[in-house]
Design an enzyme around this catalytic site. Structure first.
Site, PDB file in Angstrom:
ATOM      1  CG  HIS A  56      -2.088  -0.984   1.027  1.00  0.00           C
ATOM      2  ND1 HIS A  56      -3.326  -0.638   0.538  1.00  0.00           N
ATOM      3  CD2 HIS A  56      -2.142  -2.323   1.247  1.00  0.00           C
ATOM      4  CE1 HIS A  56      -4.104  -1.710   0.483  1.00  0.00           C
ATOM      5  NE2 HIS A  56      -3.400  -2.751   0.911  1.00  0.00           N
ATOM      6  CE1 TYR A 326      -0.191  -4.826   7.675  1.00  0.00           C
ATOM      7  CE2 TYR A 326      -0.993  -2.826   8.710  1.00  0.00           C
ATOM      8  CZ  TYR A 326      -1.159  -3.851   7.812  1.00  0.00           C
ATOM      9  OH  TYR A 326      -2.301  -3.897   7.053  1.00  0.00           O
TER      10      TYR A 326
END
Length: 337
Positions: A56, A326
């Protein structure tokens, strides 16, 4: 109507951690892959843009507020649903690690939210505009990234490797079919965003309710026509979001889907039945949007396991895995890699 699971109580130590049913750090399932493997596979598939997210990568910042409905306290004691305004930092994005990905790509769009609760608490929600995810286990996501690695001879993924991946990973099928059947939106403002995973809402008595959620745009759901898809420029989503917020507040209603016994809480590739109760529990209002460079959302690691009291993660292995993945990506970009 309540979908509470009778007699289901979270242990006190789980509630105190704020991590609910998340797997303990460092404990690996027999077939579990590592966060480092997945991040490396993303880098191999898309390349590396130093200092940027590995997935992203292309995104836009926004800001506003969320006002939850006190009626939601029937299922959750979260401060989100006090009825008071909660500041929100948002980020909209395209899936994948290409910062120049075309806005016409038939790939997921993301909405990530950081709710800044009273007393310094945080609640993250990290969503996609597809109702299901493309992997029931981290291994599937890793294998997809490996299959997407460009062939040095062509600079593109090997079609045979993609074909073999699809044949051997049926859990990828539902999301792929959805993306194939639905053109992308003409604006971030014209898309619903789904929490993808199941979560537990925890009330004041410690009882839990399995839930999913989605944010539905008050501007209405829209999709590009085939002619628009072919003729649109590669970059329009950020500009349209900035222009739209300049015209006035942009709003999404948060709908809560209440689970029933037997609904899967550990598989983000399987949607719940359409007849499950759906309740409006709040409204997100965004009043500004800006390019992400130097803006508030740029440095935030939108870890979906950052949760305040009253919301806890389910036993979904993909949800559990997102946090360490993440973190691995975040550490690299903070280091300028």
């Amino acid at each position: 109507m309540s979908a509470k699971t009778p007699g289901t109580l979270l242990p006190a130590w789980l509630l105190a951690t704020g991590l609910g049913l998340a797997a303990p750090a460092g404990v690996a399932a027999p077939d579990e892959v590592s966060a480092e493997q997945v991040v490396s596979a993303l880098e191999a598939a898309f390349g590396v843009t130093p200092g940027e997210r590995r997935n992203h990568t292309k995104g836009t910042c926004a800001a506003g507020e969320f006002v939850g409905l006190p009626a939601a306290a029937a299922w959750s004691r979260s401060a989100l649903f006090s009825g008071e305004s909660v500041p929100v930092v948002a980020r909209f994005s395209l899936a994948g690690g290409n910062p120049k990905a075309p806005d016409t790509a038939k790939s997921p769009r993301g909405m990530a939210l950081e709710f800044r609760l009273p007393g310094g608490g945080l609640q993250h929600m990290t969503m996609l505009n597809t109702p299901v995810f493309g992997a029931a286990h981290p291994r599937t996501f890793l294998d997809l990234m490996v299959a997407m690695k460009p062939d040095p001879a062509t600079g593109k993924p090997d079609p045979e490797k993609i074909k073999a991946f699809k044949a051997s990973h049926p859990d990828n099928l539902a999301q792929a079919q959805f993306l194939d059947a639905h053109n992308p939106p003409p604006s971030y403002a014209n898309s619903s965003y789904f929490g993808i995973h199941a979560f537990w809402f925890v009330d004041r008595d410690g009882q839990t309710t399995p839930v999913r959620w989605r944010f539905v745009p008050q501007d209405g759901e829209q999709r590009l026509g085939n002619d628009e898809l072919a003729s649109s420029p590669p970059d329009f989503l950020e500009r349209r979001l900035i222009e739209r917020t300049a015209q006035g507040p942009l709003r999404w209603d948060m709908l809560l889907i209440l689970g029933a016994p037997g609904d899967p809480t550990d598989d983000p590739t399987r949607a719940w039945p359409e007849d499950r109760p759906q309740v409006k529990v709040g409204t997100l209002t965004l009043t500004s949007a800006t390019p992400q460079k130097g803006a508030a959302c740029e440095k935030i690691n939108f870890d979906p396991l950052v949760m305040a009291d009253g919301i806890a993660p389910s036993d979904d292995p993909v949800l559990r895995f997102r946090s360490p993945a993440y973190a691995a990506s975040f550490a690299k970009r903070l280091g300028g890699q």
